[in-house]
Design a protein around this motif. Sequence first.
Motif, PDB file in Angstrom:
ATOM      1  N   SER A  29      40.323  26.015  75.775  1.00  0.00           N
ATOM      2  CA  SER A  29      40.509  26.118  74.328  1.00  0.00           C
ATOM      3  C   SER A  29      39.511  27.108  73.774  1.00  0.00           C
ATOM      4  N   SER A  31      37.430  27.349  70.377  1.00  0.00           N
ATOM      5  CA  SER A  31      37.143  26.526  69.210  1.00  0.00           C
ATOM      6  C   SER A  31      37.310  27.293  67.911  1.00  0.00           C
ATOM      7  N   GLY A  34      42.382  28.412  65.198  1.00  0.00           N
ATOM      8  CA  GLY A  34      43.061  27.262  64.615  1.00  0.00           C
ATOM      9  C   GLY A  34      44.436  27.643  64.095  1.00  0.00           C
ATOM     10  N   LEU A  54      50.265  20.933  70.574  1.00  0.00           N
ATOM     11  CA  LEU A  54      48.939  21.503  70.359  1.00  0.00           C
ATOM     12  C   LEU A  54      48.067  21.351  71.604  1.00  0.00           C
ATOM     13  N   LYS A  55      48.171  20.225  72.255  1.00  0.00           N
ATOM     14  CA  LYS A  55      47.352  19.988  73.455  1.00  0.00           C
ATOM     15  C   LYS A  55      47.778  20.871  74.624  1.00  0.00           C
ATOM     16  N   GLY A  60      42.199  25.213  69.077  1.00  0.00           N
ATOM     17  CA  GLY A  60      41.111  24.236  69.011  1.00  0.00           C
ATOM     18  C   GLY A  60      40.989  23.521  67.693  1.00  0.00           C
ATOM     19  N   LYS A  61      41.728  23.992  66.668  1.00  0.00           N
ATOM     20  CA  LYS A  61      41.582  23.428  65.325  1.00  0.00           C
ATOM     21  C   LYS A  61      42.933  23.397  64.629  1.00  0.00           C
ATOM     22  N   ILE A  80      40.844  18.109  69.348  1.00  0.00           N
ATOM     23  CA  ILE A  80      41.218  19.127  68.365  1.00  0.00           C
ATOM     24  C   ILE A  80      40.570  18.794  67.020  1.00  0.00           C
TER      25      ILE A  80
END
Length: 372
Positions: A29, A31, A34, A54-55, A60-61, A80
Amino acid sequence: MDATTPSRPSSFLCLYVLLLATTLRFADSQSFIGVNYGQVSDNLPPPDATANLLKSTTIGKIRLYGADPAIIKALANSGISIVIGAANGDIPNLASDPNAAAQWVNANVLPYYPASKITLITVGNEVLTSGDQSLTSQLVPAIRNVQNALNSASLGGKIKVSTVHSMAVLTQSDPPSSGSFNPDLQDTLKELLSFQRDNKSPLTINPYPFFAYQSDSRPETLAFCLFQPNSGRVDSGNGKLYTNMFDAQVDAVHSALSALGYQDIEIVVAETGWPSSGDSNEVGPSVDNAKAYNGNLINHLRSLVGTPLMPGKSVDTYIFALYDEDLKPGPGSERAFGLYKTDLSVSYDVGLARSSQQVREFLYLHWSKIVE
């Protein structure tokens, strides 16, 4: 060479293992990348499906415009980070009644935190450029009351409070070094920025090179907006070269902060994106342009090169948007910003999937450089 001297292949193997570990962390990921999850739609997938999508990515956001409990719960223990929002209509109540702010935090944060990684609360969206003077005057009191409610819940150092601005809070942005806030908003902004410095919360802004291109649709402007090869633009104020509009817009915000003495406040890009389709009279929307902008933006952020005024780091950036929103009013482009379709397939590939192929390509590129 004696028996204690490491061989060249062994050295390469150590480098390869280190590179592999670094790459796997990279692929896991980022961070600072997003996505916005707008919900003005009647065909969205279930929250659990969105969470699983999303996973499966390096996102990451996620930023919500409200505080949808189903989405917040679905993202529990995912790692997340989540931004939740209080609506503009909530501001008068939050500003006038500290108990209302406490109740808002009790309802929208405490049941889910820390399993759901809420990191930021945005109070209002583009309030300062809404033209509503009453709402503007109540914005900072509402933010303070939400912050106090978090403090009372022992979350003051863990969850930040901010508000989201459009680029229209600036009256000057070109060249970036001349960036300045609207003088009519400076009293409120200074009060807000003082709060943000005291509480280490970010200024969140919505830069859209797409809209800049719509007002200047020359081919060289399109290349500048899409991070494509171009001759660049030299800032006449400081001589720095800009090769893309995103950096220019973010640095204009940084310059505006610096002009008021708040250059230490972190900037977060709350929204940016490019539509994949639009009405026939709109300039710029297309799948190719959307893929170029978002894909090149992601690569730019991953490079960690930063901007000319803020080198060496990538600002946290939330791309608009996760899905198309078929019920949004306005021109056709407003309904076509999605990175993904509501059947969970990609609208166009910008390299967000957690892909072993990405890892292999990254390793091959860097291994080739090692053995040369």
